[in-house]
Design an enzyme around this catalytic site. Structure first.
Site, short mmCIF file in Angstrom:
data_model
loop_
_atom_site.label_atom_id
_atom_site.label_comp_id
_atom_site.label_asym_id
_atom_site.label_seq_id
_atom_site.Cartn_x
_atom_site.Cartn_y
_atom_site.Cartn_z
N GLY A 149 2.40 0.78 6.46
CA GLY A 149 3.33 -0.05 7.23
C GLY A 149 3.48 -1.46 6.68
N SER A 181 -3.34 3.18 -1.85
CA SER A 181 -4.34 2.99 -2.93
C SER A 181 -5.37 1.94 -2.51
CB SER A 181 -3.69 2.67 -4.27
OG SER A 181 -2.64 1.73 -4.17
P1 ADP Z 1 4.54 1.37 3.71
O1 ADP Z 1 5.33 2.07 2.65
O2 ADP Z 1 3.74 0.20 3.18
O3 ADP Z 1 3.71 2.28 4.56
P2 ADP Z 1 7.09 1.05 4.99
O4 ADP Z 1 7.91 0.39 3.93
O5 ADP Z 1 7.24 2.51 5.22
O6 ADP Z 1 5.56 0.66 4.72
O7 ADP Z 1 7.31 0.32 6.36
C1 ADP Z 1 7.33 -1.07 6.50
C2 ADP Z 1 8.15 -1.42 7.75
O8 ADP Z 1 8.04 -2.83 7.99
C3 ADP Z 1 9.60 -1.10 7.59
O9 ADP Z 1 10.10 -0.59 8.79
C4 ADP Z 1 10.22 -2.48 7.29
O10 ADP Z 1 11.58 -2.55 7.70
C5 ADP Z 1 9.34 -3.39 8.12
N1 ADP Z 1 9.29 -4.78 7.65
C6 ADP Z 1 9.45 -5.86 8.44
N2 ADP Z 1 9.36 -6.99 7.72
C7 ADP Z 1 9.13 -6.63 6.45
C8 ADP Z 1 8.95 -7.37 5.23
N3 ADP Z 1 9.00 -8.70 5.20
N4 ADP Z 1 8.75 -6.66 4.09
C9 ADP Z 1 8.68 -5.32 4.12
N5 ADP Z 1 8.84 -4.57 5.22
C10 ADP Z 1 9.08 -5.21 6.39
#
Ligand code: ADP
Length: 312
Positions: A153, A224
């Site tokens: 997340g 990772s």
């Molecule tokens: P991961 O791949 O690291 O598990 P995801 O990309 O699937 O995370 O999810 C990250 C979530 O956080 C998404 O819903 C994204 O829209 C939200 N988010 C909010 N703010 C940010 C930010 N500044 N950068 C990246 N994602 C963000």
């Protein structure tokens, strides 16, 4: 812990050995690379999953996925370069070794080589005429692995996806390897124990390396969590090809987003070994790029990453 193992890789780097872990060391994990010291030689070595563990009282062979403290077992060892050894029964000096943790420098085990594995001398590296340089030159780009790491997340997939879109629009040849997608196919036999996470990353590293051999810019989005495996992938690649991108998001924020509802499940005890809750995350001490998602939007993060890449 003690383990009997087989070692394998290039000629003279394959053998079966007995290894014994140090009292203060944690478990010896399959797939993780350690330093092996044998006589005056040192090599990077990987321990494969143990063939079996030995019950020291009854000498029974027991199934084991990894060797815990003071366990004794048989496993295959693979070194990254040829070393000279002999079975311990024939030569104690050339058959005994110790295993050292690369980060802490603690001795995690000691062992005795039983025998060399023939596959090490029978499997050769096939030379090809179209080299990795030729592949990269045809694509007119510098191959790289953009290794996104961070909590679940944190934003790895979101930002990696935007970076790939930007690179694609610039005419670059890319491929995005996403953690969840790889677990549906290549790695569907792996779970989330420490040993399985290590093997997950090792395989992804090998795939990413093959893709850079083909001239691609590879983006990987995997939690990772362990520094040792990220460093292992870095060591597999030519200098400067591995770009570690730490998507830095506080646990509280990742948990608040809870994109897939996994934190809730983990807190409720329905999901074991969840990173940040009951499984550790080791932040990179010196990543090439760090993105603080509290102060950077996904779009700005992607822009900054692409700019850094084009400048280097
Ligand atoms: P991961 O791949 O690291 O598990 P995801 O990309 O699937 O995370 O999810 C990250 C979530 O956080 C998404 O819903 C994204 O829209 C939200 N988010 C909010 N703010 C940010 C930010 N500044 N950068 C990246 N994602 C963000």
């Amino acid at each position: 812990m003690a383990a009997i193992g087989h070692a394998e890789s290039a000629p003279m780097s394959a053998a079966q050995a007995l290894a014994v872990a140090h009292q203060s060391a944690p478990a010896m994990l399959p797939g993780r690379s350690y330093w092996l010291k044998l006589a005056t030689q040192q090599a990077s070595v990987q321990i494969q999953a143990p063939k079996y563990q030995i019950n020291v009282n009854t000498l029974e062979h027991l199934a084991a996925k990894r060797l815990e403290l003071n366990a004794i077992g048989v496993a295959t060892l693979s070194t990254d370069k040829p070393i000279v050894f002999e079975p311990y029964s024939a030569n104690r000096d050339l058959g005994g070794f110790i295993l050292i943790d690369k980060l802490t420098c603690a001795t995690v085990g000691a062992g005795m080589v039983e025998f060399a594995l023939r596959r090490a001398s029978n499997v050769h590296w096939q030379a090809v005429d179209i080299t990795r340089e030729a592949h990269a030159a045809q694509k007119q780009q510098q191959p790289r692995v953009l290794w996104f790491t961070g909590l679940s997340g944190a934003g790895k997939s979101t930002i990696a996806n935007l970076v790939e879109k930007k690179l694609h629009a610039l005419g670059k040849h890319t491929f995005l390897l996403d953690g969840d997608n790889v677990r549906h196919g290549l790695n569907k036999d792996l779970g989330f124990t420490e040993a399985d996470r290590i093997e997950n990353i090792r395989r992804v590293g090998e795939v990413a390396k093959l893709m850079t051999d083909a001239g691609l810019i590879v983006l990987t989005a995997f939690i990772s969590p362990f520094r040792a495996e990220r460093d292992m992938v870095r060591a597999m690649l030519p200098a400067r090809e591995f770009v570690e991108i730490f998507i830095d998001t506080a646990l509280a924020e990742a948990e608040r987003r809870d994109v897939k509802g996994l934190y809730k499940k983990a807190r409720a005890g329905q999901l074991k070994n969840f990173t940040g809750i009951d499984s550790p995350y080791e932040p990179p001490p010196s990543p090439e790029i760090r993105i603080d998602t509290a102060s950077t939007t996904p779009e700005d993060a992607a822009e900054a990453i692409v700019a850094t890449l084009l400048a280097s």
